[in-house]
Design a protein around this motif. Sequence first.
Motif, mmCIF file in Angstrom:
data_model
loop_
_atom_site.group_PDB
_atom_site.id
_atom_site.type_symbol
_atom_site.label_atom_id
_atom_site.label_comp_id
_atom_site.label_asym_id
_atom_site.label_seq_id
_atom_site.Cartn_x
_atom_site.Cartn_y
_atom_site.Cartn_z
ATOM 1 N N HIS A 364 0.837 -1.202 0.000
ATOM 2 C CA HIS A 364 0.000 0.000 0.000
ATOM 3 C C HIS A 364 0.871 1.251 0.000
ATOM 4 O O HIS A 364 1.965 1.259 0.575
ATOM 5 N N ALA A 365 0.381 2.304 -0.605
ATOM 6 C CA ALA A 365 0.983 3.633 -0.476
ATOM 7 C C ALA A 365 -0.136 4.662 -0.528
ATOM 8 O O ALA A 365 -0.997 4.620 -1.410
ATOM 9 N N GLY A 366 -0.127 5.562 0.429
ATOM 10 C CA GLY A 366 -1.121 6.631 0.475
ATOM 11 C C GLY A 366 -0.442 7.981 0.559
ATOM 12 O O GLY A 366 0.784 8.077 0.691
ATOM 13 N N TRP A 367 -1.234 9.020 0.494
ATOM 14 C CA TRP A 367 -0.678 10.373 0.502
ATOM 15 C C TRP A 367 -1.640 11.325 1.184
ATOM 16 O O TRP A 367 -2.873 11.183 1.097
ATOM 17 N N ARG A 368 -1.059 12.287 1.886
ATOM 18 C CA ARG A 368 -1.838 13.379 2.455
ATOM 19 C C ARG A 368 -1.131 14.690 2.168
ATOM 20 O O ARG A 368 0.091 14.805 2.338
ATOM 21 N N GLY A 369 -1.894 15.701 1.736
ATOM 22 C CA GLY A 369 -1.352 17.037 1.531
ATOM 23 C C GLY A 369 -2.232 18.073 2.189
ATOM 24 O O GLY A 369 -3.462 17.920 2.241
ATOM 25 N N GLN A 370 -1.615 19.133 2.710
ATOM 26 C CA GLN A 370 -2.384 20.212 3.325
ATOM 27 C C GLN A 370 -1.602 21.514 3.243
ATOM 28 O O GLN A 370 -0.412 21.561 3.555
ATOM 29 N N TYR A 371 -2.280 22.553 2.806
ATOM 30 C CA TYR A 371 -1.735 23.907 2.825
ATOM 31 C C TYR A 371 -2.908 24.886 2.889
ATOM 32 O O TYR A 371 -3.858 24.753 2.115
ATOM 33 N N PRO A 372 -2.897 25.825 3.832
ATOM 34 C CA PRO A 372 -1.834 26.072 4.808
ATOM 35 C C PRO A 372 -1.996 25.213 6.069
ATOM 36 O O PRO A 372 -3.088 24.734 6.375
ATOM 37 N N VAL A 373 -0.878 25.047 6.792
ATOM 38 C CA VAL A 373 -0.860 24.397 8.096
ATOM 39 C C VAL A 373 -0.287 25.403 9.080
ATOM 40 O O VAL A 373 0.873 25.799 8.966
ATOM 41 N N SER A 374 -1.078 25.829 10.031
ATOM 42 C CA SER A 374 -0.629 26.837 10.987
ATOM 43 C C SER A 374 0.286 26.207 12.030
ATOM 44 O O SER A 374 0.039 25.102 12.512
ATOM 45 N N THR A 375 1.349 26.928 12.389
ATOM 46 C CA THR A 375 2.267 26.430 13.412
ATOM 47 C C THR A 375 1.844 26.814 14.828
ATOM 48 O O THR A 375 2.502 26.413 15.789
ATOM 49 N N ARG A 376 0.804 27.585 14.970
ATOM 50 C CA ARG A 376 0.281 27.936 16.297
ATOM 51 C C ARG A 376 -1.232 27.783 16.289
ATOM 52 O O ARG A 376 -1.889 28.230 15.336
ATOM 53 N N PRO A 377 -1.782 27.165 17.324
ATOM 54 C CA PRO A 377 -1.066 26.505 18.419
ATOM 55 C C PRO A 377 -0.363 25.242 17.934
ATOM 56 O O PRO A 377 -0.665 24.730 16.851
ATOM 57 N N TYR A 378 0.577 24.735 18.736
ATOM 58 C CA TYR A 378 1.255 23.496 18.369
ATOM 59 C C TYR A 378 0.218 22.379 18.215
ATOM 60 O O TYR A 378 -0.794 22.349 18.914
ATOM 61 N N SER A 379 0.493 21.457 17.301
ATOM 62 C CA SER A 379 -0.502 20.410 17.031
ATOM 63 C C SER A 379 0.194 19.159 16.522
ATOM 64 O O SER A 379 1.357 19.179 16.130
ATOM 65 N N ASP A 380 -0.530 18.054 16.552
ATOM 66 C CA ASP A 380 -0.084 16.797 15.954
ATOM 67 C C ASP A 380 -0.738 16.662 14.585
ATOM 68 O O ASP A 380 -1.961 16.785 14.456
ATOM 69 N N TRP A 381 0.072 16.393 13.581
ATOM 70 C CA TRP A 381 -0.410 16.245 12.207
ATOM 71 C C TRP A 381 -0.344 14.773 11.839
ATOM 72 O O TRP A 381 0.733 14.169 11.853
#
Length: 697
Positions: A364-381
């Motif tokens: 298997h191979a999957g993909w995730r993309g996201q923009y924008p991703v805010s750096t505040r508050p800190y988070s788990d992606w």
Amino acid sequence: MMTRLRTLLAVLLCLSAPSVGAGETVTITSLLDEMIDRDSVARFPEQQFRLKQHSSYNRASNTPEDPEGWFANGDYNRPPNGRNFIRTEENSGRKEWVLMDHQGPGAIVRTWMPWHNPNNGGTEINLRIYLDGAEEPALEGNMLSMFDGSGVFPFPFAHPSLRSAVSFFPIPFAKRCKVTTDQMPFFFQFTFRAYDEGTPVKTFTMADFQAAKDLTTKTGKTLLNPTVSGAGEPLRFSASLGNQDEQSLELPAGTAAVRELSVKLGSYADPKVTRQVVLKMQFDGKQTVWCPIGDFFGSGIGLNPVQGWYRTVAEDGTMSCRWVMPYQNGGKVSLVNYSGEPVDAELEVKTGAWTWDERSMYFHAGWRGQYPVSTRPYSDWNYVTLKGRGVYVGDTLTIMNPVERWWGEGDEKIWVDGEDFPSIFGTGTEDYYAYSWGGRSTDFYEHPFHAQPFSHRYNKLNRKTTDERNTHGFSVETRSRSLDTMPFGSSLQLDMEIWSWSECEMGYGVGMYWYGFQDTTSNRKPEPDQVLNVPVVPKVETASTNAGADEFKNAVEINAKSVISKPDTIEIKPQNLKRLKLKGVWNLNTHALFKNARVGDVVEIRIPATSPVAEKLTLHATKSWDYGILRFSVNGKAVEQQVDVYAEKPVPTGPITLGAFDPVDSAYVLRVEVVGKNPNSQDAFFGLDCVTLSAAQ
């Protein structure tokens, strides 16, 4: 109960395979053989194990319910108050710090230690590995040189990665493994297989290590010169794909395995093409692969040549992989063009024989993309969450950083089979990809199991030649797993912290690779819209574009957000000094005016550290006709000089040297006290521009 269930599962799955059998003994040689046996990775492990890790992660990180602790960034130990290890103990009259202590059969399969100083790779810390309760260590040596290829373990198993010592040489043990140091450790990671109770393991000895020398040499050469065996004649097509066009190759009917796959585009002039041409695969009626080719082959955005054990991106644009991909009845491999423009593409697939059994898994191979991703508050992606049974084998992360400062302090957190706390809790994104000091380590590097194909503006064809500290732009990090694959029986969740030194909006894209059974599922679905959402690297105005640029290198701007305490009477007013047509140079042409300050007032300001070791702090401020006399301290340590910031007209103070200080909780607290005012001054206000940070001499 869980151990008994896993043992029962191992018995039920006990079938013959090229890898170590359930009744066979795990040894140095069996693990070296397994390291280069690609077929074994495509079968669920016959020897049941859980991949675990002991690291120097911040012990304040206990639960996501406490964000302050969960995202704490002190993932190292600093004398005298470091506590990110298991315990200290006395051995033969000497004090030792215990970094790992595992009871039961297992094998260390990956170690990572960074330089203790970004400018110097040496250390005086010695490390000892005690096996099976022995009073004397089986291995003893310098904490870095033991694992950087210059000590007992040879290259490429041990490797001097960018500012790190990384080793993949297996160290098996039958009953127990304890790792200690003779001084307080800095950062560290020990990743190991924890085998089920009763698994036969022959404990590492130097005699066995010497006896395996020829096999070690042969295995190392194989890792550095990967080839494919057992593959038949290639299937291929060459076509011009219009926008939204898809072209496929049907795989031979019957039971077989894809053994090599390559893609080559006619042009890579537009770097986005590697994100917008997507590889699709289906096996036995189920789609298991949907991933942009750059993220699949480890190139990221653009053509970035790199050589690994499983994947190669060649300078001529050919991208190839050597994952073994079994199927029972048939399959299809496709390319889809989402770029909006015609793309010339070549696809070639080689298949070979495969014996299907109950442990055989689909790739298997999957993909995730996201923009924008805010750096505040800190988070788990979240990279991926998997349900069912399978083995996680690698990933490629491509990020876009809109600022110069380092973006990768975030830790990986990997939960397996619903555990309460992650089996793997790391110390930084770059550490996960096997290097360190990410803000400085922007050069290309490669290894059979990990690489940084591109960073800032550097790749294999454009190497870094200066000590520049700039992570602005794209970075590509990739990792494939061999002995450190991650089996899961019911679920796996891999998260990466978003933890940048700057408050900004980043772009994230990640390709992930795993094996699973017919009913194994993931939360990653095709995202055609996101492959078109390629973030543009913004042009940023930095201090280096202004006069006096060197004064403001690595500057932290002071503003209202950085103030952690002040009297209510003080008003913080940002001022654009360029618009006021003042003469002189300020960082970003601005400062923060602390209006209504009076003698006796105290303001505290948080300055994020850029390094876990001591840094030199230099303050830049403003003088003016209504400013006072200031006294400073940093992290409770007083700065000797007082500074009179009075002047007839507003001018920069120039650099005010505060001194060298150790960070506390990844930051410095600058205390500013108004202790008086010049007889000619009308008030005791003050204006602060920025603090610059540099390596302590």
